[in-house]
Design an enzyme around this catalytic site. Structure first.
Site, mmCIF file in Angstrom:
data_model
loop_
_atom_site.group_PDB
_atom_site.id
_atom_site.type_symbol
_atom_site.label_atom_id
_atom_site.label_comp_id
_atom_site.label_asym_id
_atom_site.label_seq_id
_atom_site.Cartn_x
_atom_site.Cartn_y
_atom_site.Cartn_z
ATOM 1 C CD GLU A 61 12.877 -2.363 0.889
ATOM 2 O OE1 GLU A 61 11.907 -2.971 1.410
ATOM 3 O OE2 GLU A 61 13.902 -2.954 0.487
ATOM 4 C CG ASP A 73 -10.030 -5.656 13.027
ATOM 5 O OD1 ASP A 73 -9.394 -6.318 13.855
ATOM 6 O OD2 ASP A 73 -11.211 -5.291 13.195
ATOM 7 N N GLY A 74 -7.879 -3.369 9.829
ATOM 8 C CA GLY A 74 -7.267 -3.168 8.513
ATOM 9 C C GLY A 74 -5.833 -2.673 8.632
ATOM 10 C CG HIS A 126 -16.033 4.964 6.718
ATOM 11 N ND1 HIS A 126 -15.754 5.970 5.817
ATOM 12 C CD2 HIS A 126 -15.779 3.802 6.071
ATOM 13 C CE1 HIS A 126 -15.344 5.440 4.678
ATOM 14 N NE2 HIS A 126 -15.352 4.128 4.790
ATOM 15 C CG HIS A 137 22.334 0.206 -7.356
ATOM 16 N ND1 HIS A 137 22.782 1.031 -6.370
ATOM 17 C CD2 HIS A 137 23.192 -0.841 -7.388
ATOM 18 C CE1 HIS A 137 23.877 0.512 -5.810
ATOM 19 N NE2 HIS A 137 24.147 -0.620 -6.414
ATOM 20 C CG PHE A 139 13.896 -2.555 -4.028
ATOM 21 C CD1 PHE A 139 13.197 -3.524 -4.749
ATOM 22 C CD2 PHE A 139 15.236 -2.786 -3.734
ATOM 23 C CE1 PHE A 139 13.820 -4.697 -5.159
ATOM 24 C CE2 PHE A 139 15.856 -3.960 -4.140
ATOM 25 C CZ PHE A 139 15.155 -4.917 -4.855
ATOM 26 C CG HIS A 198 -16.524 -0.331 7.311
ATOM 27 N ND1 HIS A 198 -15.347 -0.111 7.982
ATOM 28 C CD2 HIS A 198 -16.313 0.051 6.029
ATOM 29 C CE1 HIS A 198 -14.460 0.387 7.131
ATOM 30 N NE2 HIS A 198 -15.015 0.486 5.943
ATOM 31 N NE ARG A 238 27.107 -1.928 -8.787
ATOM 32 C CZ ARG A 238 27.855 -2.796 -9.454
ATOM 33 N NH1 ARG A 238 27.707 -2.975 -10.750
ATOM 34 N NH2 ARG A 238 28.771 -3.511 -8.820
ATOM 35 C CG HIS A 297 -12.147 3.661 7.937
ATOM 36 N ND1 HIS A 297 -10.956 2.996 8.129
ATOM 37 C CD2 HIS A 297 -13.026 3.094 8.802
ATOM 38 C CE1 HIS A 297 -11.119 2.075 9.069
ATOM 39 N NE2 HIS A 297 -12.362 2.112 9.498
ATOM 40 C CG ASN A 319 -14.168 -3.345 14.907
ATOM 41 O OD1 ASN A 319 -13.616 -4.155 14.154
ATOM 42 N ND2 ASN A 319 -14.431 -2.105 14.548
ATOM 43 C CG HIS A 360 18.231 -6.145 -8.084
ATOM 44 N ND1 HIS A 360 17.454 -7.282 -8.041
ATOM 45 C CD2 HIS A 360 18.800 -6.028 -6.853
ATOM 46 C CE1 HIS A 360 17.558 -7.826 -6.844
ATOM 47 N NE2 HIS A 360 18.362 -7.086 -6.102
ATOM 48 C CB SER A 394 24.332 -0.472 -2.203
ATOM 49 O OG SER A 394 24.867 -1.751 -2.019
#
Ligand SMILES: Cc1ncc(C[n+]2csc(CCOP(=O)(O)OP(=O)(O)O)c2C)c(N)n1
Length: 676
Positions: free
Chosen positions: A426, A173-174, A46, A476, A452, A277, A535, A86, A203, A488, A399
């Site tokens: 998270e 930007d990414g 790149h 959990h 999660f 790029h 849990r 990159h 850019n 969940h 929790s």
């Protein structure tokens, strides 16, 4: 201009005088040339981003960044994160030019080749000066937030004399399009991490073309709303960049400097377009760029005077680093030892004893509690003993049972605490924990629901790739969470996490194993760990507590009482069910052993002899886990069976769910009888 090889002559005055005459433009062009030449030679890479950001990076590295190439691990160095990984040639060129021993010209010529220190994207530990592995966009920003936070936490303990540095990141930007940038920037704004400066490569071009194809955000306004200071500058005007950096350094808030640049700056026909790029420019375009930039030197040749100017910039930090050593030496021995221990990543005396005490109490009291509550007991015992343990949760503190007794909350006004309310973020939590671990001096753990872990996964993967000690407290951990239902209830998550190389997944069965798994997680100096915790309440199953049996990964918890016919292999909450099944089988004169498997990865590391001893080849095996079967076939033969989940869970009290999905002692007995 002379085109000497890229080495520095120590011969003195002439070169030094030459260096003094070298201007910004030549120094920035050295980066551009190395980037386009290395990409051209590798025939991949790149070039656009390094060519576009060369001016900004030159200003940063020659005038602001506090670093010492002779001492890349100086604890109080400024951290520099190339979030837009990159553009790796930007970083490699800077490391070479400023004089990092690892980054020879040869390495630049070997860009992207097997075994080089210059992989396609910057990889932590491949070369000194690469502070983190980047490439998955947005992650570096999250890391930078963690590093800036670590700096404040250590500053609160050790003061300005020892810990007082900036964290700089270059983001594209990414990076800013990715969701994680929102979470991470919002957290940084909330905590007012004033020593964090993000240089945004504004850019307006990404891979598909102009960013206007997909984006209408005003990034600066967005960051302002997060509580950042923002500025917009011409990224090719070194004076403007320097002024913005100087102002940002004074700010008490994190700063975003949007640097308007031209991607592929200097390329005669491709500059400003997505064509620069991620592909070599081509010989003709490279030749044209040389002409346009006023860089007549052959590929990989940096004139001695220009290199000398860069090396001078690299030498700027030596004095500061020596002065820092003096301040360290002047500290009282206790504080100094504490600082050095923390930076080395060693744990303080007494922590194992604290754990042994929790274990002993559990052995005596034999509580029936959830393993998340067992984990709380561990943390309560550890937090005073290991002050560098920095806890947190993504808004599930009560929790996840992650906040230990005595852990004050970290806030913008006061960084002396040891607990972070990450908010419902998270992904940023996991990325920031990588930054905390990479910075050193602190050991991060953070909680959310196991389901999660998907929201953390890209950052967990990088922790594993980088070999960082980050501990995820994922509670959990099955349908055992009950009424919250299938959204969940993790079913495939254990398998997905176990599939990740370098990650250690623990699923303890009771309080004793939970203590052991915490001990093991803290011992993993070069690996992240997941603690999958229940849990629901679980009985204390282990009577023998003298040894850390979880360290073996799996062990015989209850042996067969006569010649073993059946081996029941279970983890976590299902070990209790396996023991019930063993008792039922005994009534039917079937002799079964129960194997508890708190950690597959550690079991895989045992000798084949030990594994056979535990698994009992030739016996019928039944795997038992309230999760999908994937992965279990490593322990099960063709004639064996598995009792677990086949699809998503359901919303109901957990005991009903275990009945409904057939994860019961009776089901295990039926599976045994069908196959014996
Ligand atoms: C999470 C993630 N998604 C996709 C990619 C692939 N990718 C690399 S760079 C890039 C976008 C390029 O645009 P920008 O960030 O503006 O970089 P520039 O074109 O300015 O070099 C994409 C989609 C990635 N590296 N990480």
């Amino acid at each position: 201009m002379d085109a000497a090889p890229s080495t520095v002559s120590k011969s003195g005055a002439a070169t030094r005088a030459g260096a003094a005459a070298v201007g910004h433009k030549d120094m920035a062009n050295a980066i551009r040339a190395l980037a386009m030449d290395a990409v051209q030679k590798a025939n991949s890479g790149h070039p656009g981003m390094p060519m576009g950001m060369a001016d900004v990076a030159t200003v940063l590295f020659t005038r602001f960044l506090k670093f010492d190439p002779q001492r890349p691990d100086w604890p109080d160095r400024d951290r520099f994160v190339l979030s837009a990984g990159h553009g790796s040639m930007l970083l490699y060129a800077l490391l070479h030019l400023t004089g990092y021993a690892d980054m020879t010209l040869e390495e630049l010529k070997n860009f992207r080749q097997l075994g080089s220190r210059t992989p396609g994207h910057p990889e932590y530990a491949h070369a000194a000066g690469v502070e983190t592995t980047t490439g998955p966009l947005g992650q570096g920003l999250g890391n930078a937030v963690g590093m800036a936070l670590a700096e404040r936490l250590l500053n609160a303990r050790f003061g300005d004399a020892l810990v007082d540095h900036m964290t700089y990141a270059i983001a594209s930007d990414g990076d800013l399009m990715e969701g994680i940038s929102h979470e991470a920037a919002s957290l940084a704004g909330h905590l007012r991490l004033g020593k964090l400066i993000v240089l945004f490569d504004d850019n307006e071009v990404s891979i598909d073309g102009p960013t206007s194809l997909a984006l209408s955000d005003d990034h600066a306004k967005r960051f302002e709303a997060y509580g950042w200071d923002t500025a917009r500058v011409d990224g090719h005007d070194p004076r403007a960049v320097a002024a913005a950096l100087a102002a940002a350094r004074e700010s008490e808030r994190p700063s975003l400097i949007a640097c308007r640049t031209v991607i592929g700056f200097g390329a005669p026909t491709k500059a400003g377009t997505a064509k620069t790029h991620g592909a070599p420019l081509g010989e003709e375009e490279v030749a044209g760029a040389r002409e346009r930039l006023g860089w007549p030197h052959p590929a990989f040749r940096i004139p001695a005077s220009i290199l000398a100017a860069w090396r001078e910039a690299g030498a700027r930090g030596a004095e500061a680093s020596a002065a820092w050593d003096k301040r360290l030496a002047a500290l009282d021995p206790e504080t100094r030892a504490d600082f050095e221990r923390r930076i080395a990543g060693d744990l303080p005396d007494g922590w194992r004893e604290a754990l042994a005490e929790v274990k002993r109490a559990a052995g005596e009291e034999a509580p029936r509690i959830a393993t998340r509550v067992s984990s709380q007991r561990v943390l309560d015992a550890l937090s005073e003993r290991i002050p560098e343990l920095i806890g947190g949760s993504a808004d599930l503190t009560g929790s996840n049972n992650t906040r230990a007794a005595g852990q004050a909350v970290i806030a913008a006004e006061d960084f002396s605490g040891r607990y972070i309310h990450y908010g419902v973020r998270e992904h940023a939590m996991a990325a920031a924990m990588n930054g905390l671990a990479l910075h050193g001096g602190v050991i991060p753990y953070g909680g959310t629901f196991l389901v999660f872990s998907d929201y953390c996964r890209p950052a967990i993967r990088l922790a594993a790739l980088m070999g960082q000690r980050v501990i995820y407290v994922m509670t959990h951990d099955s349908i055992g969470l009950g009424e919250d239902g299938p959204t969940h209830q993790p079913v495939e998550h254990l398998a997905a996490l176990r599939a990740m190389p370098g990650l250690v997944v623990f699923r303890p069965a009771d309080t004793v194993e939970t203590v052991e798994c915490w001990e093991l997680a803290l011992e993993q100096r070069r690996r992240p760990s997941v603690l999958a915790l229940s849990r629901q309440g679980l009985p204390t199953l282990r009577k023998e507590i003298a040894e850390n049996l979880s360290a073996l990964g799996a062990y015989i918890l209850a042996p067969a009482e006569s010649e073993r016919q059946v081996t029941l292999i279970a983890s976590g909450s299902e070990v209790e069910i396996a023991l019930e099944a063993r008792a039922l089988l005994r009534e039917q004169a079937i002799s079964a052993a129960v194997v508890s498997t708190p950690c597959w990865e550690l079991f895989e590391e045992q000798t084949a002899h030990y594994r056979d001893e535990v698994l009992g080849p030739g016996t019928l095996h039944i795997g038992l886990e309230a999760a999908v079967r994937q992965g279990w076939d490593a322990w099960l033969g063709r004639d064996d069976d598995f009792v677990g989940m086949r699809g998503f869970g359901a919303s109901a009290p957990y005991k009903d769910l275990y009945q409904h999905f057939g994860i019961t002692a009776e089901a295990v007995v039926a599976a045994v009888k069908a196959r014996l």
